[in-house]
Design a protein around this motif. Sequence first.
Motif, PDB file in Angstrom:
ATOM      1  N   ALA A 226       0.843  -1.196   0.000  1.00 25.99           N
ATOM      2  CA  ALA A 226       0.000   0.000   0.000  1.00 25.99           C
ATOM      3  C   ALA A 226       0.877   1.245   0.000  1.00 25.99           C
ATOM      4  CB  ALA A 226      -0.929   0.016   1.216  1.00 25.99           C
ATOM      5  N   ILE A 227       0.392   2.300  -0.629  1.00 22.69           N
ATOM      6  CA  ILE A 227       1.024   3.610  -0.558  1.00 22.69           C
ATOM      7  C   ILE A 227       0.090   4.536   0.212  1.00 22.69           C
ATOM      8  CG2 ILE A 227       1.795   5.638  -1.845  1.00 22.69           C
ATOM      9  CD1 ILE A 227       2.772   3.873  -4.031  1.00 22.69           C
ATOM     10  N   ASP A 228       0.539   4.994   1.358  1.00 18.67           N
ATOM     11  CA  ASP A 228      -0.254   5.870   2.216  1.00 18.67           C
ATOM     12  C   ASP A 228      -1.635   5.278   2.487  1.00 18.67           C
ATOM     13  OD1 ASP A 228      -0.337   8.055   3.824  1.00 18.67           O
ATOM     14  OD2 ASP A 228      -0.813   9.495   2.253  1.00 18.67           O
ATOM     15  N   GLY A 229      -1.673   3.949   2.679  1.00 17.43           N
ATOM     16  CA  GLY A 229      -2.911   3.277   3.025  1.00 17.43           C
ATOM     17  C   GLY A 229      -3.758   2.827   1.860  1.00 17.43           C
ATOM     18  N   LEU A 230      -3.353   3.095   0.633  1.00 24.60           N
ATOM     19  CA  LEU A 230      -4.135   2.731  -0.555  1.00 24.60           C
ATOM     20  C   LEU A 230      -3.481   1.564  -1.285  1.00 24.60           C
ATOM     21  CD1 LEU A 230      -4.992   6.252  -2.019  1.00 24.60           C
ATOM     22  CD2 LEU A 230      -6.449   4.798  -0.593  1.00 24.60           C
ATOM     23  N   PHE A 231      -4.232   0.484  -1.460  1.00 26.43           N
ATOM     24  CA  PHE A 231      -3.750  -0.641  -2.250  1.00 26.43           C
ATOM     25  C   PHE A 231      -3.828  -0.310  -3.743  1.00 26.43           C
ATOM     26  CE2 PHE A 231      -5.106  -3.403   1.458  1.00 26.43           C
ATOM     27  CZ  PHE A 231      -3.806  -3.769   1.797  1.00 26.43           C
ATOM     28  N   GLY A 232      -3.042  -1.047  -4.535  1.00 22.28           N
ATOM     29  CA  GLY A 232      -3.128  -0.953  -5.981  1.00 22.28           C
ATOM     30  C   GLY A 232      -2.335   0.162  -6.611  1.00 22.28           C
ATOM     31  N   THR A 419      -4.918   6.623  -9.277  1.00 24.61           N
ATOM     32  CA  THR A 419      -4.950   5.817 -10.478  1.00 24.61           C
ATOM     33  C   THR A 419      -3.542   5.340 -10.776  1.00 24.61           C
ATOM     34  OG1 THR A 419      -5.522   5.773 -12.842  1.00 24.61           O
ATOM     35  CG2 THR A 419      -4.712   7.853 -11.958  1.00 24.61           C
ATOM     36  N   ALA A 420      -3.413   4.101 -11.197  1.00 23.87           N
ATOM     37  CA  ALA A 420      -2.105   3.522 -11.488  1.00 23.87           C
ATOM     38  C   ALA A 420      -2.204   2.626 -12.708  1.00 23.87           C
ATOM     39  CB  ALA A 420      -1.586   2.723 -10.295  1.00 23.87           C
ATOM     40  N   LYS A 421      -1.185   2.693 -13.541  1.00 22.31           N
ATOM     41  CA  LYS A 421      -1.104   1.842 -14.724  1.00 22.31           C
ATOM     42  C   LYS A 421       0.273   1.194 -14.766  1.00 22.31           C
ATOM     43  CE  LYS A 421      -4.297   4.549 -17.592  1.00 22.31           C
ATOM     44  NZ  LYS A 421      -4.497   5.237 -18.888  1.00 22.31           N
ATOM     45  N   SER A 422       0.282  -0.049 -15.175  1.00 21.58           N
ATOM     46  CA  SER A 422       1.561  -0.741 -15.327  1.00 21.58           C
ATOM     47  C   SER A 422       1.465  -1.717 -16.483  1.00 21.58           C
ATOM     48  CB  SER A 422       1.934  -1.482 -14.038  1.00 21.58           C
ATOM     49  OG  SER A 422       0.938  -2.427 -13.697  1.00 21.58           O
ATOM     50  N   LYS A 423       2.599  -2.010 -17.069  1.00 23.38           N
ATOM     51  CA  LYS A 423       2.656  -2.987 -18.152  1.00 23.38           C
ATOM     52  C   LYS A 423       3.982  -3.724 -18.089  1.00 23.38           C
ATOM     53  CE  LYS A 423       4.147   0.581 -21.458  1.00 23.38           C
ATOM     54  NZ  LYS A 423       3.845   1.258 -22.748  1.00 23.38           N
ATOM     55  N   ASN A 456      -5.405   0.186 -12.354  1.00 22.51           N
ATOM     56  CA  ASN A 456      -6.077   0.253 -11.057  1.00 22.51           C
ATOM     57  C   ASN A 456      -6.620   1.655 -10.795  1.00 22.51           C
ATOM     58  OD1 ASN A 456      -5.436  -2.411 -10.434  1.00 22.51           O
ATOM     59  ND2 ASN A 456      -3.527  -1.846  -9.422  1.00 22.51           N
ATOM     60  N   LYS A 457      -7.785   1.718 -10.195  1.00 25.57           N
ATOM     61  CA  LYS A 457      -8.350   2.971  -9.712  1.00 25.57           C
ATOM     62  C   LYS A 457      -8.874   2.743  -8.300  1.00 25.57           C
ATOM     63  CE  LYS A 457      -9.676   4.750 -14.268  1.00 25.57           C
ATOM     64  NZ  LYS A 457     -10.787   5.236 -15.126  1.00 25.57           N
ATOM     65  N   THR A 458      -8.545   3.672  -7.398  1.00 27.96           N
ATOM     66  CA  THR A 458      -8.944   3.497  -6.012  1.00 27.96           C
ATOM     67  C   THR A 458      -9.439   4.812  -5.436  1.00 27.96           C
ATOM     68  OG1 THR A 458      -8.225   2.675  -3.848  1.00 27.96           O
ATOM     69  CG2 THR A 458      -6.648   4.004  -5.080  1.00 27.96           C
ATOM     70  N   ALA A 459     -10.262   4.708  -4.392  1.00 28.07           N
ATOM     71  CA  ALA A 459     -10.759   5.904  -3.710  1.00 28.07           C
ATOM     72  C   ALA A 459     -11.213   5.521  -2.306  1.00 28.07           C
ATOM     73  CB  ALA A 459     -11.916   6.529  -4.473  1.00 28.07           C
ATOM     74  N   GLU A 460     -11.134   6.497  -1.407  1.00 27.15           N
ATOM     75  CA  GLU A 460     -11.675   6.314  -0.072  1.00 27.15           C
ATOM     76  C   GLU A 460     -12.200   7.644   0.441  1.00 27.15           C
ATOM     77  OE1 GLU A 460      -9.096   5.211   3.089  1.00 27.15           O
ATOM     78  OE2 GLU A 460      -7.781   6.940   2.872  1.00 27.15           O
ATOM     79  N   VAL A 461     -13.221   7.600   1.288  1.00 28.15           N
ATOM     80  CA  VAL A 461     -13.744   8.778   1.975  1.00 28.15           C
ATOM     81  C   VAL A 461     -14.036   8.371   3.410  1.00 28.15           C
ATOM     82  CG1 VAL A 461     -14.728   9.858  -0.082  1.00 28.15           C
ATOM     83  CG2 VAL A 461     -16.104   8.255   1.255  1.00 28.15           C
ATOM     84  N   GLY A 462     -13.987   9.350   4.309  1.00 28.41           N
ATOM     85  CA  GLY A 462     -14.264   8.991   5.683  1.00 28.41           C
ATOM     86  C   GLY A 462     -14.392  10.188   6.601  1.00 28.41           C
ATOM     87  N   LEU A 463     -14.872   9.919   7.796  1.00 28.58           N
ATOM     88  CA  LEU A 463     -15.005  10.895   8.865  1.00 28.58           C
ATOM     89  C   LEU A 463     -14.305  10.358  10.097  1.00 28.58           C
ATOM     90  CD1 LEU A 463     -18.786  11.884   8.567  1.00 28.58           C
ATOM     91  CD2 LEU A 463     -16.834  13.331   7.971  1.00 28.58           C
ATOM     92  N   ARG A 464     -13.649  11.259  10.813  1.00 24.43           N
ATOM     93  CA  ARG A 464     -12.975  10.893  12.059  1.00 24.43           C
ATOM     94  C   ARG A 464     -13.409  11.871  13.143  1.00 24.43           C
ATOM     95  NH1 ARG A 464      -8.261  10.715  10.161  1.00 24.43           N
ATOM     96  NH2 ARG A 464      -8.119   8.452   9.895  1.00 24.43           N
ATOM     97  N   GLY A 465     -13.927  11.342  14.249  1.00 19.75           N
ATOM     98  CA  GLY A 465     -14.450  12.212  15.290  1.00 19.75           C
ATOM     99  C   GLY A 465     -13.985  11.822  16.681  1.00 19.75           C
ATOM    100  N   HIS A 466     -13.990  12.802  17.580  1.00 21.10           N
ATOM    101  CA  HIS A 466     -13.638  12.593  18.977  1.00 21.10           C
ATOM    102  C   HIS A 466     -14.831  13.020  19.826  1.00 21.10           C
ATOM    103  CE1 HIS A 466      -9.266  12.066  18.162  1.00 21.10           C
ATOM    104  NE2 HIS A 466      -9.568  12.822  17.123  1.00 21.10           N
TER     105      HIS A 466
END
Length: 814
Positions: A226-232, A419-423, A456-466
């Motif tokens: 993973a790079i900074d928590g993102l697979f692919g 987004t990542a591409k490889s060949k 590969n294409k990846t995305a994440e969204v989230g909320l963090r609360g205290h």
Amino acid sequence: MRPMPLYQRFTPATLAMAAATAMALAAGHVPLAHAQSSRAGAAVTPIAINIPAQPLGQALNELARQANLQMTFPAALVAGKQAPAVAGQLTALQALDRLLADHGLAAAMDGTSVIVRKLPAGAVAPNVLPTVRVVATTERPGDLPKAYAGGQVATGARMGVLGNQNVMDIPFSVTSYTAELMENRQARTVADVLTSDPSVRNTVTTGHQYENFKVRGFTISRGDFAIDGLFGMSGNSNSTIEMFERVELLKGPSMLFTGMAPSGGVGAVINMVPKRAGDEALNRVTVDAQSASQLGTNVDIGRRFGEDNAFGLRINGRFADGETTLQGQDERREFVSAALDYRNKALKASLDVYNSKEAVTGGVGAMYWFATTNTVPAAPDPSINQFPSAQGVLDSQAAIARVEYDFNPNLSAFAAAGTAKSKNSGYTGGSIVNSINAAGTSTSSLTYGTLGYQNNKTAEVGLRGHLATGSVQHEVVLQASTLANETGSASATNRIASTNIYNPTYVAMPAVPTFAPKTAESQWTGVTLADTLSAWNDQLRLTLAMRHQRIQTTSFSTAGAVTADYDKNSWAPAVGVVLKPWGEGLSLYANYVEALSQGESVTRIAGYAQDYTFEPYKTKQHELGVKWNLGRFAHTAALYQLAQPQLLATGTAPNLIASLNGEKRVRGLEWSTFGEVANNVRLLGGVAYTQGVQTKTQGGLTDGKDAVGVPRWQGNLGAEWDTPWVPGLTLTAQVTATSSQYLNATNTLSIPSWALLDLGVRYAMRVAGKKVVAKLGVSNASDKHYYSGSFRDTRPIANLGQGRVVSASVTADF
């Protein structure tokens, strides 16, 4: 005739000239460098100092490391005292004055040492310092945890959806290796970084174009990085680590950290954290050489701009070319990355892009497949080229954007997309010499060439609360993520010939296909809800998490027809608890995690009674551990169990019946340590005892047998010593040992134990006020020939360890 290389042969005259110039410069300024890097000189020469607020003893140790000083002070003198943050262009004595000013302490030079002493009653520290600009620094929520004493590992790690966490608060075994360690080790890949961990072993022949590992007895493939928590996003070749500030190893299943690993890895998560521009301008160039004639150049440039240095730019590049230790093989690597970031009190945003290209001609790393009825022959010389006509190219590009926004101190949002591409083209996979008998003779030499791609294409969204419920504090995270993957490939026809691993037969490689049809589309989507509860002044922390994961995969024939369609979902819980009964110095922890791996499909074409697709596999981990922080030296001990279902087939074709009634179980005890065991002496490593067992097998025939590729004992211990007689001179050594291990389920084939010694030396100096570091390292100093481990659990295939390699480099800041 040797085939035309994919790249024209590179003549590294520019690199050779740069290396010679840098070395001549260093050599020509040795007397000046020694004068400026002596402990007495460092105490009165301004240097860039950056020390966060922390306990006074730790702050003094950090100053000694940054300023290359030998410092003496009684522990009782600094106990319970807190030091302020200090940063800027300061002399060591100026920094000492700031650290000691409020504690009735003073520092004085005694020859080449700095002695911290208590002022007599009523005395006032002499005010001998000129006016300087001191910048106090505070950690922002997204900032990386600072380095631990010794600088080799960090005090915390990025725990996926949970964000940055202090290592003493994490209910898992975690190690975050720093850029300082990578630079000092002359590391070129993630594999070079992870040689310090006793539970990690490479599962491909060293020098291969792909990186795979076995951690806690389970395979982690390149697709599970993973790079900074993102697979692919990490490409398809060896990780060029120049763009990364940290390489984090989070042992155990990944569900709590980043969701389901695309390739189903369960032994650990390997997360790589990109570099960011620091507040001080950076201009750094490294020239390096490695046997046989690999020459390279690295460039690292960092700047911050705008009001309060809100905008940052970090550029990293590497170019290397030349012959490798595999006879006749040339390797060329090209890499460039750029990291843009913006930060203010509420908003943090970043964009990381990279382009990587790796090409080899004249050979590829080999794997060794042994005949099941014969003894494993002695390991051949790793410089022998089994496939001298092989060549291949790997290309990868990626762009990753991330943003975090604090609505208020108790609520923040985050989002990321990439987004990542490889060949790949040619013989980039591990060619295999198979059916090897006790004399090293093989009935065939099997290789394959492919043309392929991956998008590969990846995305994440989230909320963090205290929030708080009575006396209990909560850190709540809600995260949703998705990863879409498309792959295509075509393979060339195999070429077969008799050979011998000690005197191989030349095998001409078939032509690479010209078209790669789409072979599969996959999508992983999931939602995680996690709550970390803390009570009793943070002495008790309980993390509860649940992830719902959906896996969709469609496979295609070369003609484009659908051959399989997989759509399954499952729930995976995670629980972790940390107890600090005697304060921050000792943490007791436990966890239970379930990991998901894509279930297998069986078909009538393969001899089964019906077509069937299984639910995702659930691998379960139980772990107990203790972490002990002594301020400058820390230990982690962990006792764990991982159990994974295995597919079994009963009956005979065409009436085979498949079930998930098999099981592989791994139990282990790990001890790891890091930090400064004494002034100017650093240790990093540990020992792992592992029992891998086949607990449920077909007909019970191999029940109780050792699991394939799981040695009982593994140990790594590295030491660094800053010599007292030559300031700036550091000697290094590491011992790595692995016990014997079985290659097949019946435990009739095994490879012997092995042990290696690595040695190194580096010299840090100042030339015209700028830092210059020269390094020399020798890995596998005795040039031992050995099989390093198992390639696959289902076949008796072994990897070959690397022979002796000599590496040298000069790094200069301008």
